[in-house]
Scaffold this active site. Structure first.
Site, mmCIF file in Angstrom:
data_model
loop_
_atom_site.group_PDB
_atom_site.id
_atom_site.type_symbol
_atom_site.label_atom_id
_atom_site.label_comp_id
_atom_site.label_asym_id
_atom_site.label_seq_id
_atom_site.Cartn_x
_atom_site.Cartn_y
_atom_site.Cartn_z
ATOM 1 N N HIS A 88 9.896 5.620 -4.214
ATOM 2 C CA HIS A 88 8.503 5.561 -4.646
ATOM 3 C C HIS A 88 7.906 4.242 -4.193
ATOM 4 O O HIS A 88 8.605 3.222 -4.200
ATOM 5 C CB HIS A 88 8.394 5.691 -6.172
ATOM 6 C CG HIS A 88 7.029 6.062 -6.619
ATOM 7 N ND1 HIS A 88 6.045 5.122 -6.802
ATOM 8 C CD2 HIS A 88 6.475 7.270 -6.866
ATOM 9 C CE1 HIS A 88 4.932 5.744 -7.164
ATOM 10 N NE2 HIS A 88 5.164 7.052 -7.204
ATOM 11 N N ASP B 288 9.275 14.205 -8.771
ATOM 12 C CA ASP B 288 9.422 15.521 -8.151
ATOM 13 C C ASP B 288 10.861 16.004 -8.077
ATOM 14 O O ASP B 288 11.113 17.134 -7.688
ATOM 15 C CB ASP B 288 8.828 15.494 -6.732
ATOM 16 C CG ASP B 288 7.322 15.385 -6.790
ATOM 17 O OD1 ASP B 288 6.729 16.030 -7.656
ATOM 18 O OD2 ASP B 288 6.755 14.640 -5.977
HETATM 19 N N1 CMC Z 1 15.459 8.961 1.684
HETATM 20 C C1 CMC Z 1 16.034 8.079 2.536
HETATM 21 N N2 CMC Z 1 15.521 6.857 2.828
HETATM 22 C C2 CMC Z 1 14.369 6.534 2.230
HETATM 23 C C3 CMC Z 1 13.705 7.396 1.342
HETATM 24 C C4 CMC Z 1 14.299 8.643 1.058
HETATM 25 N N3 CMC Z 1 13.722 9.492 0.224
HETATM 26 N N4 CMC Z 1 12.567 6.803 0.907
HETATM 27 C C5 CMC Z 1 12.518 5.599 1.496
HETATM 28 N N5 CMC Z 1 13.603 5.434 2.308
HETATM 29 C C6 CMC Z 1 13.942 4.208 3.070
HETATM 30 C C7 CMC Z 1 13.068 4.052 4.293
HETATM 31 O O1 CMC Z 1 13.652 4.672 5.430
HETATM 32 C C8 CMC Z 1 12.985 2.558 4.404
HETATM 33 O O2 CMC Z 1 14.207 2.097 4.947
HETATM 34 P P1 CMC Z 1 14.245 0.755 5.867
HETATM 35 O O3 CMC Z 1 13.811 -0.363 4.970
HETATM 36 O O4 CMC Z 1 15.657 0.656 6.315
HETATM 37 O O5 CMC Z 1 13.288 1.020 7.005
HETATM 38 C C9 CMC Z 1 12.941 2.081 2.957
HETATM 39 O O6 CMC Z 1 13.631 3.111 2.218
HETATM 40 C C10 CMC Z 1 11.530 1.894 2.404
HETATM 41 O O7 CMC Z 1 10.816 3.121 2.617
HETATM 42 P P2 CMC Z 1 9.270 3.216 2.946
HETATM 43 O O8 CMC Z 1 9.005 4.509 3.644
HETATM 44 O O9 CMC Z 1 8.833 1.942 3.624
HETATM 45 O O10 CMC Z 1 8.670 3.219 1.478
HETATM 46 P P3 CMC Z 1 7.230 3.694 1.048
HETATM 47 O O11 CMC Z 1 6.891 2.977 -0.179
HETATM 48 O O12 CMC Z 1 6.292 3.586 2.203
HETATM 49 O O13 CMC Z 1 7.427 5.268 0.768
HETATM 50 C C11 CMC Z 1 7.816 7.329 -0.285
HETATM 51 C C12 CMC Z 1 7.516 5.830 -0.486
HETATM 52 C C13 CMC Z 1 7.735 8.026 -1.657
HETATM 53 C C14 CMC Z 1 6.791 7.953 0.643
HETATM 54 C C15 CMC Z 1 9.253 7.473 0.292
HETATM 55 O O14 CMC Z 1 10.192 6.921 -0.586
HETATM 56 C C16 CMC Z 1 9.587 8.935 0.624
HETATM 57 O O15 CMC Z 1 9.276 9.399 1.724
HETATM 58 N N6 CMC Z 1 10.248 9.671 -0.339
HETATM 59 C C17 CMC Z 1 10.534 11.073 -0.141
HETATM 60 C C18 CMC Z 1 9.297 11.895 -0.455
HETATM 61 C C19 CMC Z 1 8.994 11.978 -1.927
HETATM 62 O O16 CMC Z 1 9.868 12.216 -2.747
HETATM 63 N N7 CMC Z 1 7.711 11.792 -2.270
HETATM 64 C C20 CMC Z 1 7.225 11.912 -3.649
HETATM 65 C C21 CMC Z 1 6.744 10.608 -4.189
HETATM 66 S S1 CMC Z 1 6.550 10.655 -5.986
HETATM 67 C C22 CMC Z 1 5.298 11.820 -6.262
HETATM 68 C C23 CMC Z 1 3.968 11.295 -5.911
HETATM 69 O O17 CMC Z 1 3.449 10.433 -6.649
HETATM 70 O O18 CMC Z 1 3.392 11.754 -4.923
#
Ligand code: CMC
Length: 439
Positions: free
Chosen positions: A317, A374
């Protein structure tokens, strides 16, 4: 209305910061809310220094002041209007939460009855909506239909809407909370070829929606009280989450003075993506693909491999870096629902193994990736007989309460301006047009 106590501010922060850019220095004020991080106000930076700021994905940028929802991501805190989500989940109902989000205070008995009456008596769709609905392909995704149908609401209520009139704004919010479940149920029924039903106003909000969605004309629907309770809880937990992507979209569209129905349609579109509300559908598909607890480790390994392009859906998140308090509550409810409904879903076992393995894995620990709202919600929806492609629609119904609360707040914000970010231009410098013979 009592105001939040600003003595609750814990950090000691400077009241201003000085930014030096080459020979020029500019003093920027710092704004502090009642809780949370203080923010440097950079509005005069371009004028004084010629510099803009760059923050792709709004990692460090507040876009507005808001008194609706507070999140402390490090400590897993979520509060609507100051009330902890744990207390609201235990004692409140979705409709009461919707009132709270919109109005800032919990309703007294009279206010509650009036609100319920108003929402209940705006549940019907204009009959012309049906013709509109029947224009979609039968296999259209319900989220695609919901975006279209909500956008079309602007054409039904546009002319009579005076955005300067608080009562008309309030009515638009009530209409949205009331009609989104009716539209959502109609989209679903159309997609499976069932006759479109009408809302039964003798039922309360969540039960009415479940009836609209699931009851067939040929027999009455037997609905377990646990189903309505679980759905109400999920709606409470999804109702708002401050400036998330879809709410920010609603506000951005709202900042142009657009019709509220169009704003909410845009919010639904933003919610659909798998990085946001579409994750609940993606989680279930992922769990089905993993299939068995023995396959959990290879899914973890795949998620750690950046080249695979695969992420553990329902994990991570932007704000929560310790745990998502909603996930904790949903996990508990998931076990209760399955036990009470006598559902033995092997996917729950897969989900628990996956959570356990990820929480022990250095990759997830280091990056502070925890199950989010989720992760378990899809298993509950599945147990309640909600089809997978409707999961994000469920999220949209609940989040409508938050979207309208933010839209209402924005309309009276004296600092509100049209949202208009800047960019770092990376294209060509000026060049001359080349005729066809020179390309
Ligand atoms: N599985 C594997 N690696 C992950 C995941 C995951 N679900 N989420 C983040 N990472 C890694 C990412 O690759 C990155 O690694 P590195 O630092 O080595 O490059 C690090 O963790 C930080 O990730 P980010 O993409 O920079 O983080 P963000 O804050 O931009 O993204 C997120 C947040 C929710 C989009 C992401 O965690 C994600 O894609 N999760 C899966 C989708 C999901 O479950 N979304 C629902 C969110 S909660 C409901 C809502 O409010 O919408």
């Amino acid at each position: 209305m009592s105001q939040p106590d600003s003595s609750a501010v814990k950090q000691t922060v400077p009241s201003q910061v000085t930014v030096t850019a080459g020979e020029k220095s500019v003093i920027l004020p710092v704004h502090t809310g009642t809780l949370g991080n203080s923010c440097v106000d950079i509005a005069k930076l371009p004028k004084e220094t010629g510099l803009f700021t760059y923050d792709s994905g709004f990692m460090a940028t507040a876009s507005c002041r808001s008194a609706i929802t507070y999140i402390d991501g490090d400590n897993g805190v979520l509060m609507y209007r100051g009330y902890p989500i744990e207390q609201l989940s235990e004692h409140s109902s979705f409709l009461e939460v919707a009132y709270l989000l919109m109005n800032g205070e919990l309703p007294n008995q009279q206010e509650s009855a009036k609100f319920e009456h108003e929402v209940t008596h705006h549940t019907m769709m204009h009959e012309a909506f049906r013709t509109f609905l029947f224009g979609f392909r039968h296999d259209a995704h319900p989220m695609a239909m919901l975006v279209g149908m909500l956008g079309s609401m602007a054409s039904f209520y546009h002319n009579e809407l005076d955005l300067e009139d608080p009562e008309q704004r309030r009515m638009a919010a009530i209409r949205l909370i009331a009609k989104v479940p009716t539209i959502a149920a109609a989209c679903y029924r159309y997609s499976i070829g069932w006759p479109i039903g009408y809302p039964k106003n003798n039922l309360e909000y969540v039960t009415r929606f479940l009836h609209m969605m699931k009851e067939v004309p040929s027999e009455p629907l037997e609905l377990s009280p646990m189903a309505a309770k679980a759905m109400d809880l999920l709606f409470i937990l999804h109702a708002d989450h401050e400036q998330n992507a879809s709410t920010s979209t609603v506000r951005l569209v709202g900042s142009t003075g657009a019709n509220p129905y169009a704003c909410v349609a845009a919010g639904v579109a933003a919610l659909w993506g798998p990085a946001h509300g579409g994750a609940n559908e993606a989680v279930l598909k992922m769990l089905e693909e993993i299939g068995r607890p023995e396959n959990v480790q290879s899914a973890i390994d795949k998620a750690k491999n950046k080249e695979s392009g695969f992420r553990l859906m329902g994990f991570g998140h932007r704000v929560y870096k310790n745990f998502d308090p909603r996930a904790k509550i949903i996990r508990e409810m998931c076990h209760k629902v399955l036990a009470e409904l006598g559902v033995n879903d092997p996917l729950l076992e897969v989900a628990m193994r996956l959570e356990e393995a990820a929480l022990k894995d250095e990759y997830f620990v280091q990056r502070k990736l925890y199950p989010n709202v989720d992760f378990y919600s899809g298993i509950i929806y599945k147990a309640l007989g909600i089809p997978t492609e409707m999961f994000t629609v469920m999220f949209a119904i609940a989040r409508t309460a938050g979207w309208v609360a933010h839209w209402l707040e924005q309309q009276t914000d004296p600092e509100a301006k049209i949202g208009r970010p800047r960019q770092i231009y990376t294209g060509y410098a000026a060049r001359d047009y080349a005729g066809m013979d020179k390309r």
